[in-house]
Write a protein that holds these residues in place. Sequence first.
Motif, PDB file in Angstrom:
ATOM      1  N   ASP A 606     -37.760  -7.447   7.522  1.00 41.11           N
ATOM      2  CA  ASP A 606     -38.323  -8.259   6.446  1.00 41.11           C
ATOM      3  C   ASP A 606     -39.069  -7.299   5.475  1.00 41.11           C
ATOM      4  O   ASP A 606     -38.934  -7.512   4.135  1.00 41.11           O
ATOM      5  N   GLU A 607     -39.489  -6.113   5.883  1.00 43.03           N
ATOM      6  CA  GLU A 607     -40.094  -5.085   5.138  1.00 43.03           C
ATOM      7  C   GLU A 607     -39.099  -4.334   4.134  1.00 43.03           C
ATOM      8  O   GLU A 607     -39.347  -4.037   3.249  1.00 43.03           O
ATOM      9  N   ILE A 608     -37.875  -4.270   4.747  1.00 37.34           N
ATOM     10  CA  ILE A 608     -36.526  -3.746   4.220  1.00 37.34           C
ATOM     11  C   ILE A 608     -36.362  -4.488   2.699  1.00 37.34           C
ATOM     12  O   ILE A 608     -36.207  -4.021   1.625  1.00 37.34           O
ATOM     13  N   VAL A 609     -36.348  -5.870   3.070  1.00 36.77           N
ATOM     14  CA  VAL A 609     -36.315  -6.832   1.948  1.00 36.77           C
ATOM     15  C   VAL A 609     -37.182  -6.938   0.785  1.00 36.77           C
ATOM     16  O   VAL A 609     -36.853  -6.845  -0.281  1.00 36.77           O
ATOM     17  N   ARG A 610     -38.239  -6.782   1.368  1.00 37.99           N
ATOM     18  CA  ARG A 610     -39.481  -6.732   0.320  1.00 37.99           C
ATOM     19  C   ARG A 610     -39.520  -5.572  -0.240  1.00 37.99           C
ATOM     20  O   ARG A 610     -40.226  -5.143  -1.305  1.00 37.99           O
ATOM     21  N   GLY A 611     -38.581  -4.310   0.095  1.00 35.55           N
ATOM     22  CA  GLY A 611     -38.803  -3.003  -0.299  1.00 35.55           C
ATOM     23  C   GLY A 611     -39.895  -2.160  -0.045  1.00 35.55           C
ATOM     24  O   GLY A 611     -40.000  -1.049  -0.647  1.00 35.55           O
ATOM     25  N   ASN A 612     -40.352  -2.507   1.070  1.00 39.80           N
ATOM     26  CA  ASN A 612     -41.675  -1.575   1.438  1.00 39.80           C
ATOM     27  C   ASN A 612     -40.870  -0.464   2.405  1.00 39.80           C
ATOM     28  O   ASN A 612     -41.775   0.482   2.698  1.00 39.80           O
ATOM     29  N   VAL A 613     -39.660  -0.814   2.908  1.00 39.98           N
ATOM     30  CA  VAL A 613     -39.211   0.167   3.613  1.00 39.98           C
ATOM     31  C   VAL A 613     -37.981   0.361   3.233  1.00 39.98           C
ATOM     32  O   VAL A 613     -37.009  -0.295   2.933  1.00 39.98           O
ATOM     33  N   LYS A 614     -37.556   1.815   2.719  1.00 39.09           N
ATOM     34  CA  LYS A 614     -36.339   2.239   2.186  1.00 39.09           C
ATOM     35  C   LYS A 614     -35.603   3.188   3.044  1.00 39.09           C
ATOM     36  O   LYS A 614     -36.177   3.982   3.716  1.00 39.09           O
ATOM     37  N   VAL A 615     -34.178   2.846   3.260  1.00 42.47           N
ATOM     38  CA  VAL A 615     -33.352   3.568   4.196  1.00 42.47           C
ATOM     39  C   VAL A 615     -32.674   4.589   3.177  1.00 42.47           C
ATOM     40  O   VAL A 615     -31.969   3.975   2.275  1.00 42.47           O
ATOM     41  N   THR A 616     -33.212   5.561   2.938  1.00 49.23           N
ATOM     42  CA  THR A 616     -32.740   6.719   2.245  1.00 49.23           C
ATOM     43  C   THR A 616     -31.540   7.702   2.774  1.00 49.23           C
ATOM     44  O   THR A 616     -31.001   8.282   1.898  1.00 49.23           O
ATOM     45  N   LYS A 617     -31.232   7.393   4.062  1.00 57.71           N
ATOM     46  CA  LYS A 617     -29.815   8.069   4.590  1.00 57.71           C
ATOM     47  C   LYS A 617     -29.483   7.430   5.780  1.00 57.71           C
ATOM     48  O   LYS A 617     -30.306   6.958   6.472  1.00 57.71           O
ATOM     49  N   GLY A 618     -28.056   7.060   5.865  1.00 56.64           N
ATOM     50  CA  GLY A 618     -27.709   6.602   7.223  1.00 56.64           C
ATOM     51  C   GLY A 618     -27.927   4.858   7.190  1.00 56.64           C
ATOM     52  O   GLY A 618     -28.070   4.289   6.118  1.00 56.64           O
ATOM     53  N   ASN A 619     -27.527   4.473   8.231  1.00 56.36           N
ATOM     54  CA  ASN A 619     -27.479   2.927   8.442  1.00 56.36           C
ATOM     55  C   ASN A 619     -28.721   2.647   9.210  1.00 56.36           C
ATOM     56  O   ASN A 619     -28.963   3.245  10.291  1.00 56.36           O
ATOM     57  N   VAL A 620     -29.297   1.687   8.885  1.00 55.14           N
ATOM     58  CA  VAL A 620     -30.771   0.948   9.514  1.00 55.14           C
ATOM     59  C   VAL A 620     -30.175   0.652  11.073  1.00 55.14           C
ATOM     60  O   VAL A 620     -31.193   0.855  11.859  1.00 55.14           O
ATOM     61  N   ASP A 621     -28.981   0.218  11.235  1.00 59.27           N
ATOM     62  CA  ASP A 621     -28.577  -0.177  12.477  1.00 59.27           C
ATOM     63  C   ASP A 621     -28.681   0.894  13.745  1.00 59.27           C
ATOM     64  O   ASP A 621     -29.199   0.874  14.636  1.00 59.27           O
ATOM     65  N   ALA A 622     -28.585   2.278  13.186  1.00 56.90           N
ATOM     66  CA  ALA A 622     -28.757   3.328  14.065  1.00 56.90           C
ATOM     67  C   ALA A 622     -30.385   3.516  14.288  1.00 56.90           C
ATOM     68  O   ALA A 622     -30.592   3.761  15.789  1.00 56.90           O
ATOM     69  N   TYR A 623     -31.372   3.188  13.467  1.00 56.96           N
ATOM     70  CA  TYR A 623     -32.576   3.051  13.829  1.00 56.96           C
ATOM     71  C   TYR A 623     -33.020   2.069  14.776  1.00 56.96           C
ATOM     72  O   TYR A 623     -33.853   2.310  15.774  1.00 56.96           O
ATOM     73  N   ILE A 624     -32.377   0.717  14.398  1.00 56.79           N
ATOM     74  CA  ILE A 624     -32.692  -0.473  15.475  1.00 56.79           C
ATOM     75  C   ILE A 624     -32.040   0.012  16.819  1.00 56.79           C
ATOM     76  O   ILE A 624     -32.861  -0.388  17.797  1.00 56.79           O
ATOM     77  N   ASN A 625     -30.977   0.583  17.174  1.00 52.53           N
ATOM     78  CA  ASN A 625     -30.424   0.892  18.247  1.00 52.53           C
ATOM     79  C   ASN A 625     -31.596   1.945  18.921  1.00 52.53           C
ATOM     80  O   ASN A 625     -31.528   2.153  20.072  1.00 52.53           O
ATOM     81  N   PHE A 626     -31.994   2.954  18.163  1.00 50.75           N
ATOM     82  CA  PHE A 626     -32.868   4.087  18.648  1.00 50.75           C
ATOM     83  C   PHE A 626     -34.073   2.953  19.383  1.00 50.75           C
ATOM     84  O   PHE A 626     -34.460   3.304  20.289  1.00 50.75           O
ATOM     85  N   VAL A 627     -34.531   2.251  18.501  1.00 53.51           N
ATOM     86  CA  VAL A 627     -35.927   1.508  19.007  1.00 53.51           C
ATOM     87  C   VAL A 627     -35.625   0.961  20.050  1.00 53.51           C
ATOM     88  O   VAL A 627     -36.537   0.871  21.090  1.00 53.51           O
ATOM     89  N   LYS A 628     -34.593   0.203  20.278  1.00 53.89           N
ATOM     90  CA  LYS A 628     -34.075  -0.374  21.529  1.00 53.89           C
ATOM     91  C   LYS A 628     -34.172   0.715  23.050  1.00 53.89           C
ATOM     92  O   LYS A 628     -34.327   0.095  23.969  1.00 53.89           O
ATOM     93  N   CYS A 629     -34.348   1.775  22.644  1.00 56.60           N
ATOM     94  CA  CYS A 629     -34.300   2.819  23.800  1.00 56.60           C
ATOM     95  C   CYS A 629     -35.911   2.916  24.205  1.00 56.60           C
ATOM     96  O   CYS A 629     -36.024   3.541  25.195  1.00 56.60           O
ATOM     97  N   PHE A 630     -36.725   2.078  23.625  1.00 55.43           N
ATOM     98  CA  PHE A 630     -38.220   2.099  24.004  1.00 55.43           C
ATOM     99  C   PHE A 630     -38.775   0.944  24.542  1.00 55.43           C
ATOM    100  O   PHE A 630     -38.407  -0.017  23.880  1.00 55.43           O
ATOM    101  N   ASP A 631     -39.621   0.887  25.459  1.00 50.84           N
ATOM    102  CA  ASP A 631     -40.592  -0.128  25.412  1.00 50.84           C
ATOM    103  C   ASP A 631     -41.340  -0.301  24.022  1.00 50.84           C
ATOM    104  O   ASP A 631     -41.613   0.567  23.439  1.00 50.84           O
ATOM    105  N   PRO A 632     -41.531  -1.556  23.513  1.00 47.44           N
ATOM    106  CA  PRO A 632     -42.356  -1.534  22.110  1.00 47.44           C
ATOM    107  C   PRO A 632     -43.683  -0.906  22.378  1.00 47.44           C
ATOM    108  O   PRO A 632     -44.466  -0.974  23.476  1.00 47.44           O
ATOM    109  N   VAL A 633     -44.195  -0.282  21.138  1.00 46.60           N
ATOM    110  CA  VAL A 633     -45.412   0.362  21.019  1.00 46.60           C
ATOM    111  C   VAL A 633     -46.582  -0.646  21.485  1.00 46.60           C
ATOM    112  O   VAL A 633     -47.555  -0.249  22.142  1.00 46.60           O
TER     113      VAL A 633
END
Length: 636
Positions: A606-633
Amino acid sequence: MDRIKWLLSQIAFVSFFIVAINGKLDVSMSKDGYHVADVYEYLENPLSKMTDRTKSSDKLVGYTGSEFLKREVLKVGSNVYVAIGFALANSIMIEGDDGIIIVDTTESTDSMQEILTEFRKITTKPVEAVIYTHFHGDHYRGTLVIVEERDKLYPNATINIYAHDTTESFIIQRIDPMFEITMKRALRQLGHLLPKFEGARTGSGLGPEFRSDSSNARYTGRPTITFSDREKFIEAGIEFELLFTPGETDDQITVWLPNEGVAMPGDNIYKTFPNLYAIRGSPARDCKQWYQSLDRTRALGAKYLVMSHTRPIVGRKEVYDTLLVYRDAIKYVNDQTIRLINKGYLPGEIVEEVQLPDKLFEHPFLQQHYGTVEWSIKGVFTNMMGWFSGDPKDLHPMSEIDRSVRLVRLLVNAQTNKACPIEVMLQEAEISHKNSHSHYISTGKHLVTEDKWALELVDSILVLDGLEDSVIETARRIKISALTALGVEEVSANGRNYYLTYAMEIEKNLSLVRSKESRAFSIKRSPIDKILELQCLKVKGLECQHENYVIVLVFTDMEKTFVVTLRNSVCDITETVLDEVIGDVSLSTTSDVYRNIQAEYTELNDEIVRGNVKVTKGNVDAYINFVKCFDPVNSI
């Protein structure tokens, strides 16, 4: 006196029933205690021998033989020599223009004399300085040999002895109120009294065997030049730096020869899993301090790593990679233990859960020939939480004699009644607790030992799988009542409250966990670096052990860039300069938006759609897969 009478009555009770069991085992009382009749053929001699070959012993014998049993002096680079196999620890010689420096002098004058004889085959230059990497006795007790040689050849000369500011105070503390017991336990740990079997020596994990001689106590060689953090020196034309790198000890230093590219890290790394807790008896080591010191050593970019135990490592990449995997193992054990502590795991449960990732488990520098993962986990737990496990049984544990007598009685009942073991345990628990309650009704005081025993029995039942609901419910009721009895008998308000609250949690199915709203409130008010550190402590164990990520987070309002890496199931955070970063994916946002995402007030997409988070390099899917390796904060 009443206590002794009670124990004797229990022993007599047990003896009476054992004698009556079909004549299979004749146990009767004598004036000396138990007497076991010769009905059963008992062991006349131990079955197991020290020389028994097992997979573990063969592995340790092979490791010891390949690493330590050949006495040799190895040349490293142009002017560094390390003596291996003469003592528990190595001694290192650095040759300069008109003199030499000795780094560490082993644990004995005999071994140091043998080493010095070998060094003298290489050079006759005088010893100008000695460096102690830390205060452990196997690194300084041979110094007398160096001093005596210098006095004989150069009577008016002095030898500078370098160490950290705190080293001398640690050496003095070696004679302390705990010396008698730590000496006894150290002899056991080091195997000092064990026979040496030809062709099957297992050594001490860090060297062949510990050596000692009568002169050890005569001279320690007090430091004459000390430093605090990092300092440059010159001796015999040799330029060297000393870096404070606390790890295995709190005074540990690394010796760095920048011109030669040689680092000497003392005992912060050796070819075996680190001794994060020493079973001889000492405070558990500070894991964070240790792996951060290895990072400091790694940053030197050394071409050679000459350790005070085990053999040197040659090659800049090999040195860097070995230091990296070693510090990762320490951080993994530390972080996973903390993660599971926060989830409410008990020490034994954490030991069962935490296993090294495959790459670490298989690495030759992380074989558990000295320290072990299990002892390390317990050390981290003790450092973080103290002696109390969190289980109310451990507030006032049963005495061993109480438990032993009751176990015998339990076995007698089981064999006599031919009943299901779980049924016998459950009945014994209920009978014990009822005895306590009856005593309370008649005297106003519970029999706390009966309630402790009831608690132990029902806890042993409740961990089993496949139990009938009625068994589980009965065990729960007994546990609640026994905890309550122990609580009302506890004179400490802390203990009383703990027992009674624990009982209430079970009875009312309470969960003492902060709400998501409360955690979100804390996240919203926390600095970004603290949120990232918290995330790094939430890696899901082995789930992503074979995945590697480099994530770049740019916070535009703070003008700060953080790099978050994941490898070997270990997460690290580094604040850096944007121009220096090469990552899999880069995100640009503000600190408030990032806090809202971690607090789960909003979603990343949602924040990417709003323009509050910008993916300046790579694909956001890589970040999402990275986050899946953690229990939520925002979770436990």
